[in-house]
Design a protein around this motif. Structure first.
Motif, mmCIF file in Angstrom:
data_model
loop_
_atom_site.group_PDB
_atom_site.id
_atom_site.type_symbol
_atom_site.label_atom_id
_atom_site.label_comp_id
_atom_site.label_asym_id
_atom_site.label_seq_id
_atom_site.Cartn_x
_atom_site.Cartn_y
_atom_site.Cartn_z
ATOM 1 N N SER A 42 1.004 -1.546 -0.105
ATOM 2 C CA SER A 42 -0.177 0.229 0.035
ATOM 3 C C SER A 42 0.116 1.409 -0.063
ATOM 4 O O SER A 42 0.550 2.175 -0.849
ATOM 5 N N HIS A 87 1.265 2.268 -4.372
ATOM 6 C CA HIS A 87 0.288 2.793 -4.432
ATOM 7 C C HIS A 87 -0.275 4.066 -3.096
ATOM 8 O O HIS A 87 -0.377 5.287 -3.663
ATOM 9 N N GLN A 109 -0.177 5.106 -0.030
ATOM 10 C CA GLN A 109 -0.519 5.276 0.915
ATOM 11 C C GLN A 109 -0.884 4.851 2.067
ATOM 12 O O GLN A 109 -0.257 3.952 2.256
#
Length: 251
Positions: A208, A212, A214
């Motif tokens: 993550s 990404h 995130q």
């Protein structure tokens, strides 16, 4: 010399000894995981043609994270047995022997992680503030490997055949930790059980952040801590209870 000094010196000595006995020295800390990851990449990404465009970083992140857990647990689990000669000569808290292996491997993991970050930058991944979340994720995994490593290290001197069971369980666990695929590839009936694996949670957290940009879900990291804490408490108490038995068992 207090326990902190013993721990720090033990880590330094372990790393120095490993470098000295290898022809390539510290370079092997880099070559070993690269060969390990490369073999799986050739099989899954090239030969079997799994994944898509981003499968290489997806796979490498999973392998780096798993390799840290796997190698640390394997080495920590035999830390007491492997130092039988030492513990028969002097009294030293057996947990220190395990922690030396755990923190030595953590140091080597940081080196490999830096190489992974360089690779991600080279293929066009952009760093962000989210990468700061690597710190709590790494600390969470360190907490988990400490709990599992201490637990196995305490049990194996009492039942050394259990080491074979651990090796096989780790091999099976590698394929059930989300290294090669995500949870959405699992059948719905098995997904819940799959996501109970703390390594699935940690590998997803690393991806993550790195793939990404995130923030990891704090509740997922808390779940890992909740799983690891009773294991750690039991491991510490178990080793403490058997401190004086270990030297006698390895005569």
């Amino acid at each position: 010399m207090n326990y902190k000094e013993i721990l720090l010196y033990g880590i330094y000595s372990d790393l120095r000894t490993e470098v000295a006995r290898r022809f390539l020295g510290f370079l092997w800390w880099i070559i070993d995981p690269v060969l390990y990851m490369g073999a799986f990449y050739v099989v899954f990404a090239l030969a079997l043609r799994q994944g898509g465009e981003d499968y290489a970083p997806f796979l490498l992140i999973g392998m780096v994270v798993w390799k840290w857990f796997d190698s640390t647990v394997r080495q920590a689990s035999v830390a007491i047995v492997g130092n039988a000669g030492l513990i028969q000569q002097i009294h030293i808290p057996k947990s220190l022997l395990v922690l030396i292996q755990i923190f030595s491997n953590a140091f080597k993991f940081i080196i490999v992680l830096v190489l992974l970050l360089v690779f991600l930058l080279a293929i066009g991944k952009r760093p962000s503030l989210h990468w700061l979340a690597l710190v709590p994720i790494i600390l969470t995994q360190l907490y988990l490997v400490t709990a599992v490593g201490l637990l196995l290290a305490g049990i194996i001197p009492l039942a050394q055949d259990f080491k074979q069971v651990v090796d096989n369980l780790l091999m099976v666990m590698m394929f059930l930790s989300g290294i090669f695929f995500t949870a959405d590839r699992m059948p719905d009936s098995l997904r819940f059980a799959f996501e109970l694996n703390p390594m699935v949670v940690l590998i997803q957290a690393f991806r993550s952040v790195l793939l990404h940009n995130q923030w990891p879900d704090p509740s997922h990291l808390l779940y890992v801590l909740v799983v690891a804490t009773p294991l750690l408490i039991f491991a510490v108490l178990f080793i403490r209870k058997n401190e004086r038995r270990y030297p006698k068992l390895m005569l």
